[in-house]
Design an enzyme around this catalytic site. Structure first.
Site, PDB file in Angstrom:
ATOM      1  N   LYS A  61       1.054  -1.164   0.098  1.00  0.00           N
ATOM      2  CA  LYS A  61      -0.078  -0.099  -0.008  1.00  0.00           C
ATOM      3  C   LYS A  61       0.902   1.359  -0.076  1.00  0.00           C
ATOM      4  O   LYS A  61       2.064   1.282   0.379  1.00  0.00           O
ATOM      5  CB  LYS A  61      -0.942   0.113   1.387  1.00  0.00           C
TER       6      LYS A  61
ATOM      7  N   TYR B 272      14.999  31.673   4.189  1.00  0.00           N
ATOM      8  CA  TYR B 272      13.990  32.427   4.586  1.00  0.00           C
ATOM      9  C   TYR B 272      14.111  32.628   6.166  1.00  0.00           C
ATOM     10  O   TYR B 272      14.501  31.858   6.936  1.00  0.00           O
ATOM     11  CB  TYR B 272      12.638  31.578   4.364  1.00  0.00           C
TER      12      TYR B 272
HETATM   13  C1  LIG Z   1      -0.676  -1.773   6.791  1.00  0.00           C
HETATM   14  C2  LIG Z   1      -0.936  -3.015   7.354  1.00  0.00           C
HETATM   15  C3  LIG Z   1      -0.273  -4.107   7.624  1.00  0.00           C
HETATM   16  C4  LIG Z   1       1.195  -4.118   7.599  1.00  0.00           C
HETATM   17  O1  LIG Z   1       1.697  -3.506   8.802  1.00  0.00           O
HETATM   18  P1  LIG Z   1       3.259  -3.467   8.968  1.00  0.00           P
HETATM   19  O2  LIG Z   1       3.170  -2.977  10.127  1.00  0.00           O
HETATM   20  O3  LIG Z   1       3.861  -2.377   8.012  1.00  0.00           O
HETATM   21  O4  LIG Z   1       3.928  -4.588   8.719  1.00  0.00           O
HETATM   22  C5  LIG Z   1      -1.021  -5.271   7.756  1.00  0.00           C
HETATM   23  N1  LIG Z   1      -2.251  -5.527   8.200  1.00  0.00           N
HETATM   24  C6  LIG Z   1      -3.046  -4.373   7.841  1.00  0.00           C
HETATM   25  C7  LIG Z   1      -4.453  -4.619   8.074  1.00  0.00           C
HETATM   26  C8  LIG Z   1      -2.696  -2.992   7.578  1.00  0.00           C
HETATM   27  O5  LIG Z   1      -3.320  -1.850   7.491  1.00  0.00           O
END
Ligand SMILES: *Cc1c(COP(=O)(O)O)cnc(C)c1O
Length: 367
Positions: A40, A263
């Site tokens: 993701k 700045y």
């Molecule tokens: C993002 C997510 C993961 C992965 O989590 P990590 O801590 O990056 O391994 C697993 N399960 C769900 C439901 C998530 O949203």
């Protein structure tokens, strides 16, 4: 945002390191465990497509957060199972079904809304999410879930998986973890037949609670060489960083005592100093709070001086360096290195957020 290919600032993605990190985690899990790589948010900034292709031979599938992220993979020809962890608006479910993308079922209300659209969703693959204590998404009552199971049958959906998500797997105190685990197990015990995939483990759970995995783990952070607990818990194995961030000096000058930089003139030179400018800034994710932090030039630690601008920033150099000298913002240079966790500590956030800060304007180069 278009990526800026003609500018010497870029993210180097270490695909081989990502593969090896995955191997490390899996080597410490029960042998039958399969992995879904969590890609993701553009694989936590590393490039979803490149990471998915790199890991194709090592994982059983991928997890993404929304339908567009799933489409990116499918439309690029990725054929592995893909699970969307977030909620897909019901009007887009037929698209998910057509492309064989699995969706998360987290409430009866959502399923009823899908049914009332009157579309034929036969064969849509579904993973049911149980809320055992994370409090974000998922069923909390068994009777409601039973009704959902019946409705799934009626709609001819395929019940392909069941999962939950832990809230504290990266903490020392495992009281809530144990509670969540027991709730999930009790839920599974009530099911007459288990679906194909039963999964509960993110990176932290896979690393520190490896004895409690079911038949699949959802690995994100650790793949990218990051410790999901920050610095709280030690990793039981070595990982390598999934990315580095580089730029180069495109302007170098010597300034007199008392020269103002940037700045708001927040920095004034205390002596005759060499100041270098880099073509990278907060629009790339090098956030303004990093002022005062360091970069690496020629194996030496150099301070970021003056405010970080949208597209440029300035550093204090120990001596003159030619234009085009490489600057390491994240990664290793000589004996020195700056990690994603170092940035996170400095700006007061978690390593997950740091890699997500790096915007699309920075080209990703793969090796
Ligand atoms: C993002 C997510 C993961 C992965 O989590 P990590 O801590 O990056 O391994 C697993 N399960 C769900 C439901 C998530 O949203």
């Amino acid at each position: 945002m278009i990526d800026s290919e003609h500018r010497p600032s870029y993210v180097q993605v270490h695909l081989e390191a990502i593969s090896e990190n995955l191997e490390q985690v899996m080597a410490h899990l029960p042998r039958k465990t399969q992995a879904f790589a969590v890609v993701k948010a553009d694989a936590y900034g590393h490039g979803a497509l490149a990471v998915a292709r790199q890991l194709a031979g090592q994982v059983a599938g991928y997890c993404v957060s929304n339908l567009d992220e799933a489409l990116e993979l499918r439309q690029a020809g990725i054929e592995h199972p893909i699970l969307i962890l977030g909620i897909v608006p019901v009007e887009h479910l037929s698209l998910a079904e057509q492309l064989n993308i699995s969706v998360t079922l987290a409430s009866l209300e959502w399923l009823e809304a899908a049914k009332s659209l009157g579309q034929d969703l036969t064969g849509l693959t579904v993973h049911a999410k149980i809320d055992t204590g994370m409090g974000r998404l998922g069923f909390r009552s068994w009777p409601e879930f039973e009704q959902a199971l019946e409705l799934m049958d009626e709609m001819k959906l395929e019940f392909e998986g069941i999962f939950t998500h832990f809230a504290t797997a990266d903490e020392k105190d495992d009281l809530l973890f144990q509670e969540q685990w027991h709730r999930f197990s009790a839920w599974l015990d009530r099911l007459p037949v288990l679906p194909r995939w039963v999964h509960a483990s993110n990176s932290a759970t896979s690393i520190w609670h490896g004895d409690t995995v079911f038949n699949m783990v959802r690995l994100g952070d650790i793949l990218y060489g990051l410790n999901p607990s920050g610095r709280l818990l030690d990793l039981p194995f070595e990982v390598q960083s999934g990315l580095s961030l580089y730029s180069e000096l495109n302007h170098v000058k010597q300034v007199e005592v008392g020269a103002t930089i940037g700045y708001g003139t927040t920095y004034r030179s205390e002596e005759t100093e060499w100041i270098g400018t880099l073509p990278v800034g907060y629009a790339d994710g090098v956030v303004r709070r990093l002022q005062g932090f360091t970069v690496l030039v020629d194996g030496q630690v150099c301070e970021i001086v003056g405010r970080i601008s949208m597209d440029q920033m300035t550093i204090r150099l120990p001596k003159a360096y030619p234009l085009g000298t490489k600057v390491t913002l994240l990664g290793t240079c000589g004996d020195q290195s700056i990690s994603v966790q170092d940035w996170a500590d400095y700006i007061g956030t978690i390593n997950y957020e740091v890699v997500c800060l790096l915007t699309d304007r920075l080209p990703r180069r793969y090796e």
